[in-house]
Scaffold this motif. Structure first.
Motif, mmCIF file in Angstrom:
data_model
loop_
_atom_site.group_PDB
_atom_site.id
_atom_site.type_symbol
_atom_site.label_atom_id
_atom_site.label_comp_id
_atom_site.label_asym_id
_atom_site.label_seq_id
_atom_site.Cartn_x
_atom_site.Cartn_y
_atom_site.Cartn_z
ATOM 1 N N ALA A 23 0.839 -1.194 0.000
ATOM 2 C CA ALA A 23 0.000 0.000 0.000
ATOM 3 C C ALA A 23 0.876 1.246 0.000
ATOM 4 C CB ALA A 23 -0.903 -0.012 1.231
ATOM 5 N N LEU A 24 0.285 2.352 -0.364
ATOM 6 C CA LEU A 24 0.981 3.635 -0.302
ATOM 7 C C LEU A 24 1.241 4.001 1.149
ATOM 8 C CD1 LEU A 24 -1.154 5.686 -2.842
ATOM 9 C CD2 LEU A 24 1.111 4.743 -3.241
ATOM 10 N N SER A 25 2.282 4.785 1.368
ATOM 11 C CA SER A 25 2.551 5.276 2.717
ATOM 12 C C SER A 25 1.421 6.225 3.116
ATOM 13 C CB SER A 25 3.886 6.017 2.751
ATOM 14 O OG SER A 25 3.763 7.263 2.078
ATOM 15 N N PRO A 26 1.227 6.449 4.413
ATOM 16 C CA PRO A 26 0.188 7.396 4.845
ATOM 17 C C PRO A 26 0.377 8.790 4.244
ATOM 18 C CG PRO A 26 0.886 6.052 6.693
ATOM 19 C CD PRO A 26 1.818 5.734 5.549
ATOM 20 N N ALA A 27 1.625 9.239 4.112
ATOM 21 C CA ALA A 27 1.872 10.557 3.516
ATOM 22 C C ALA A 27 1.456 10.570 2.043
ATOM 23 C CB ALA A 27 3.344 10.927 3.654
ATOM 24 N N ASP A 28 1.814 9.497 1.303
ATOM 25 C CA ASP A 28 1.422 9.410 -0.105
ATOM 26 C C ASP A 28 -0.100 9.295 -0.237
ATOM 27 O OD1 ASP A 28 3.986 9.646 -1.147
ATOM 28 O OD2 ASP A 28 4.318 7.479 -1.208
ATOM 29 N N GLN A 29 -0.730 8.576 0.669
ATOM 30 C CA GLN A 29 -2.195 8.465 0.644
ATOM 31 C C GLN A 29 -2.836 9.841 0.807
ATOM 32 O OE1 GLN A 29 -3.766 5.573 3.398
ATOM 33 N NE2 GLN A 29 -2.326 4.003 2.721
ATOM 34 N N ALA A 30 -2.316 10.637 1.714
ATOM 35 C CA ALA A 30 -2.865 11.980 1.943
ATOM 36 C C ALA A 30 -2.681 12.858 0.704
ATOM 37 C CB ALA A 30 -2.207 12.623 3.158
ATOM 38 N N ILE A 31 -1.511 12.771 0.091
ATOM 39 C CA ILE A 31 -1.249 13.542 -1.130
ATOM 40 C C ILE A 31 -2.217 13.116 -2.224
ATOM 41 C CG2 ILE A 31 0.413 13.862 -3.004
ATOM 42 C CD1 ILE A 31 2.622 13.725 -0.811
ATOM 43 N N MET A 32 -2.380 11.812 -2.392
ATOM 44 C CA MET A 32 -3.245 11.313 -3.456
ATOM 45 C C MET A 32 -4.711 11.646 -3.193
ATOM 46 S SD MET A 32 -0.935 10.478 -5.426
ATOM 47 C CE MET A 32 -2.179 10.364 -6.686
ATOM 48 N N ARG A 33 -5.110 11.604 -1.940
ATOM 49 C CA ARG A 33 -6.492 11.979 -1.591
ATOM 50 C C ARG A 33 -6.746 13.434 -1.992
ATOM 51 N NH1 ARG A 33 -9.496 8.837 1.180
ATOM 52 N NH2 ARG A 33 -7.746 7.782 2.179
ATOM 53 N N ASP A 34 -5.772 14.310 -1.712
ATOM 54 C CA ASP A 34 -5.900 15.715 -2.088
ATOM 55 C C ASP A 34 -5.925 15.892 -3.602
ATOM 56 O OD1 ASP A 34 -5.925 16.434 0.591
ATOM 57 O OD2 ASP A 34 -3.824 17.099 0.628
ATOM 58 N N LEU A 35 -5.037 15.188 -4.305
ATOM 59 C CA LEU A 35 -4.998 15.288 -5.763
ATOM 60 C C LEU A 35 -6.285 14.768 -6.398
ATOM 61 C CD1 LEU A 35 -1.306 14.249 -6.544
ATOM 62 C CD2 LEU A 35 -2.331 16.515 -6.796
ATOM 63 N N LEU A 36 -6.769 13.640 -5.898
ATOM 64 C CA LEU A 36 -8.031 13.093 -6.419
ATOM 65 C C LEU A 36 -9.186 14.058 -6.157
ATOM 66 C CD1 LEU A 36 -7.601 9.366 -5.374
ATOM 67 C CD2 LEU A 36 -7.883 10.191 -7.723
ATOM 68 N N GLY A 37 -9.217 14.636 -4.964
ATOM 69 C CA GLY A 37 -10.279 15.583 -4.631
ATOM 70 C C GLY A 37 -10.233 16.820 -5.507
ATOM 71 N N ALA A 38 -9.038 17.351 -5.738
ATOM 72 C CA ALA A 38 -8.900 18.544 -6.580
ATOM 73 C C ALA A 38 -9.281 18.231 -8.027
ATOM 74 C CB ALA A 38 -7.466 19.066 -6.508
ATOM 75 N N ASP A 39 -8.848 17.081 -8.519
ATOM 76 C CA ASP A 39 -9.192 16.676 -9.884
ATOM 77 C C ASP A 39 -10.698 16.466 -10.000
ATOM 78 O OD1 ASP A 39 -9.114 15.814 -12.524
ATOM 79 O OD2 ASP A 39 -7.704 14.174 -12.154
ATOM 80 N N ARG A 40 -11.304 15.908 -8.971
ATOM 81 C CA ARG A 40 -12.753 15.686 -8.975
ATOM 82 C C ARG A 40 -13.508 17.009 -9.023
ATOM 83 N NH1 ARG A 40 -17.514 14.583 -6.513
ATOM 84 N NH2 ARG A 40 -18.465 12.603 -7.115
ATOM 85 N N GLU A 41 -13.051 17.991 -8.243
ATOM 86 C CA GLU A 41 -13.694 19.313 -8.252
ATOM 87 C C GLU A 41 -13.594 19.964 -9.629
ATOM 88 O OE1 GLU A 41 -15.639 20.949 -6.038
ATOM 89 O OE2 GLU A 41 -15.578 19.030 -5.007
ATOM 90 N N ARG A 42 -12.409 19.907 -10.235
ATOM 91 C CA ARG A 42 -12.233 20.462 -11.586
ATOM 92 C C ARG A 42 -13.133 19.743 -12.591
ATOM 93 N NH1 ARG A 42 -6.868 20.228 -10.034
ATOM 94 N NH2 ARG A 42 -6.555 18.324 -11.250
ATOM 95 N N THR A 43 -13.239 18.449 -12.451
ATOM 96 C CA THR A 43 -14.054 17.668 -13.388
ATOM 97 C C THR A 43 -15.535 17.969 -13.196
ATOM 98 O OG1 THR A 43 -12.338 15.960 -13.434
ATOM 99 C CG2 THR A 43 -14.523 15.343 -14.252
ATOM 100 N N LEU A 44 -15.972 18.126 -11.947
ATOM 101 C CA LEU A 44 -17.366 18.506 -11.694
ATOM 102 C C LEU A 44 -17.678 19.870 -12.315
ATOM 103 C CD1 LEU A 44 -17.892 17.338 -8.010
ATOM 104 C CD2 LEU A 44 -19.128 16.510 -10.032
ATOM 105 N N GLU A 45 -16.744 20.810 -12.193
ATOM 106 C CA GLU A 45 -16.930 22.133 -12.808
ATOM 107 C C GLU A 45 -17.012 22.011 -14.329
ATOM 108 O OE1 GLU A 45 -13.732 24.569 -11.342
ATOM 109 O OE2 GLU A 45 -14.440 24.427 -9.269
ATOM 110 N N ARG A 46 -16.169 21.146 -14.881
ATOM 111 C CA ARG A 46 -16.188 20.938 -16.333
ATOM 112 C C ARG A 46 -17.513 20.316 -16.774
ATOM 113 N NH1 ARG A 46 -13.442 21.266 -20.748
ATOM 114 N NH2 ARG A 46 -13.185 19.582 -22.256
ATOM 115 N N VAL A 47 -18.001 19.326 -16.038
ATOM 116 C CA VAL A 47 -19.289 18.707 -16.359
ATOM 117 C C VAL A 47 -20.396 19.764 -16.307
ATOM 118 C CG1 VAL A 47 -21.059 17.106 -15.506
ATOM 119 C CG2 VAL A 47 -18.677 16.345 -15.705
ATOM 120 N N ALA A 48 -20.387 20.598 -15.286
ATOM 121 C CA ALA A 48 -21.411 21.645 -15.155
ATOM 122 C C ALA A 48 -21.333 22.621 -16.325
ATOM 123 C CB ALA A 48 -21.255 22.368 -13.827
ATOM 124 N N SER A 49 -20.126 23.032 -16.685
ATOM 125 C CA SER A 49 -19.947 23.968 -17.793
ATOM 126 C C SER A 49 -20.401 23.362 -19.116
ATOM 127 C CB SER A 49 -18.474 24.383 -17.879
ATOM 128 O OG SER A 49 -18.251 25.185 -19.006
#
Length: 128
Positions: free
Chosen positions: A9-35
């Protein structure tokens, strides 16, 4: 960066980074879907205001192309959103960062660039 063993598994630090990256990408994608949804609705509404015959109207072909183009972009964005949701589920269940094809770890560097990646670079390259 510590190397991960096969299936590790990813280290806890890498998991936190990836959670943030996934969340940010998800927000951008939701905005794109809305647009894109707004663009789609505007095209449909505009076409409904006039009696157009796409086949015979000189502007009809560009309207049909525009509608198809926006629909394709919307489909891609919705597919990416589903991939991000799947990646978040994998992160939560501990399978994130493990190649779905060969079972080896996916490089953290690859995941940082493509957070929804399901395969290692070797398997992704072999698919081409």
């Amino acid at each position: 960066m510590a190397e991960r063993s096969q299936g590790a598994a990813l280290s806890p630090a890498d998991q936190a980074i990836m959670r943030d990256l996934l969340g940010a990408d998800r927000e951008r994608t939701l905005e794109r879907v809305a647009s894109l949804t707004r663009d789609w609705d505007a095209i449909v509404q505009s076409a409904a205001l006039v009696a157009t015959d796409d086949e015979h109207d000189p502007e009809g072909s560009s309207t049909a192309f525009e509608r198809a183009h926006v629909q394709s972009l919307l489909d891609q964005a919705q597919s990416h959103l589903a991939d991000l949701d799947t990646a978040m589920e994998r992160l939560n269940d501990g399978t994130y960062g493990v190649c779905e094809r060969c079972g080896r770890p996916v490089a953290v560097e690859r995941l940082k660039v493509r957070p929804a990646a399901k395969t290692c670079i070797t398997c992704a390259t072999a698919r081409r």
